[in-house]
Write an enzyme that holds these catalytic residues in place. Structure first.
Site, mmCIF file in Angstrom:
data_model
loop_
_atom_site.group_PDB
_atom_site.id
_atom_site.type_symbol
_atom_site.label_atom_id
_atom_site.label_comp_id
_atom_site.label_asym_id
_atom_site.label_seq_id
_atom_site.Cartn_x
_atom_site.Cartn_y
_atom_site.Cartn_z
ATOM 1 N N TYR A 14 1.117 -1.145 -0.228
ATOM 2 C CA TYR A 14 0.294 -0.315 0.088
ATOM 3 C C TYR A 14 0.985 1.347 0.047
ATOM 4 O O TYR A 14 -0.024 2.489 0.116
ATOM 5 C CB TYR A 14 -0.948 0.277 1.350
ATOM 6 C CG TYR A 14 -1.618 -1.233 0.850
ATOM 7 C CD1 TYR A 14 -3.156 -0.956 0.744
ATOM 8 C CD2 TYR A 14 -1.221 -2.079 2.188
ATOM 9 C CE1 TYR A 14 -3.848 -2.284 -0.114
ATOM 10 C CE2 TYR A 14 -2.201 -3.310 2.340
ATOM 11 C CZ TYR A 14 -4.020 -3.470 1.407
ATOM 12 O OH TYR A 14 -4.795 -4.533 1.308
ATOM 13 N N HIS A 19 -4.579 6.003 -1.111
ATOM 14 C CA HIS A 19 -4.893 6.163 -0.190
ATOM 15 C C HIS A 19 -3.845 6.170 1.260
ATOM 16 O O HIS A 19 -4.052 6.382 2.593
ATOM 17 C CB HIS A 19 -5.934 4.769 0.619
ATOM 18 C CG HIS A 19 -7.258 4.400 1.037
ATOM 19 N ND1 HIS A 19 -7.798 5.456 1.013
ATOM 20 C CD2 HIS A 19 -7.471 3.268 1.441
ATOM 21 C CE1 HIS A 19 -9.121 5.209 1.826
ATOM 22 N NE2 HIS A 19 -9.237 3.719 2.374
ATOM 23 N N ASN A 66 -9.703 0.924 8.121
ATOM 24 C CA ASN A 66 -11.181 1.038 8.244
ATOM 25 C C ASN A 66 -11.182 0.693 10.157
ATOM 26 O O ASN A 66 -12.441 0.856 10.666
ATOM 27 C CB ASN A 66 -12.055 -0.327 7.439
ATOM 28 C CG ASN A 66 -12.762 0.593 6.150
ATOM 29 O OD1 ASN A 66 -11.818 1.390 5.748
ATOM 30 N ND2 ASN A 66 -12.380 -0.325 5.636
ATOM 31 N N ASN A 112 -13.971 5.892 5.199
ATOM 32 C CA ASN A 112 -13.837 5.685 6.525
ATOM 33 C C ASN A 112 -12.914 5.118 7.943
ATOM 34 O O ASN A 112 -13.925 4.968 8.314
ATOM 35 C CB ASN A 112 -14.058 3.626 5.876
ATOM 36 C CG ASN A 112 -15.616 3.369 4.435
ATOM 37 O OD1 ASN A 112 -16.861 3.907 4.785
ATOM 38 N ND2 ASN A 112 -15.853 2.724 3.484
#
Length: 190
Positions: A14, A19, A66, A112
């Site tokens: 990631y 994000h 999340n 979220n």
């Protein structure tokens, strides 16, 4: 003591995706102010140091996005900052790529990770710095879009400048307060 939390997902997979804006902003702060991010505490990688004469803890939650609230609640319980001393940095699909937004409080919007933080804390009166990543292209699923990186040199340059501006906004907030942060964002978005 200020607690600056960058939102993202842990792991190489990631790194530097849309994000993980929050992780990249906190990494810039850590480099600029010589604050090593080495401690594992409160489900986060943490570094402690000084920005603008104020003690700070920089944190990268190691929960997935999340579930960011799990780490943030533990950080709040450990460091005990005032509500106004918790600063969260994260991506925003509702802002154009590279634009910043600063708010002293408010809702989670469509994010979220922020929803989970506000739900777990039970309050939303803490400052946040959002970096625009733009909307996904036609036909793209939002989830797939936010987990991609930047492909062109121009995109990378635009976003690196945005991350640097966001890190500077956090520093202005810590050293000069809400008005200094607002002015800096206005100047950056000029």
């Amino acid at each position: 003591m200020y607690v600056v939390v960058g939102l993202g997902n842990p792991g190489k997979k990631y790194e530097h995706t849309r994000h993980n804006v929050g992780f990249d902003v906190v990494d810039i702060l850590a480099q600029k102010y010589d604050i090593p991010l080495k401690k594992l505490r409160c489900k986060a990688v943490v570094g402690e140091g000084v920005i603008g004469g104020e003690r700070v803890a920089l944190a990268l939650p190691q929960t997935f996005m999340n579930l960011s609230g799990e780490s943030v609640v533990q950080l709040i319980n450990w460091y005990k900052p005032e509500h106004s001393q918790l600063i969260v940095c994260y991506d925003d699909v509702d802002l154009p790529e590279g634009k910043l937004r600063f708010r002293p409080s408010g809702s989670a919007g469509t994010h979220n990770g922020m929803r989970n933080i506000i739900y777990m804390l039970g309050w939303d009166d803490f400052p946040r710095v959002r970096v625009g990543i733009g909307r996904p292209p036609e036909g793209w699923d939002l989830k797939d879009y936010v987990l991609t990186g930047y492909h062109t040199p121009q995109q990378r340059e635009t976003m690196f400048q945005a991350y640097t501006n966001a890190a500077d906004t956090v520093a202005k907030l810590i050293s000069g307060g809400m008005d200094a942060a607002r002015k800096h964002v206005a100047d950056c978005n000029g």
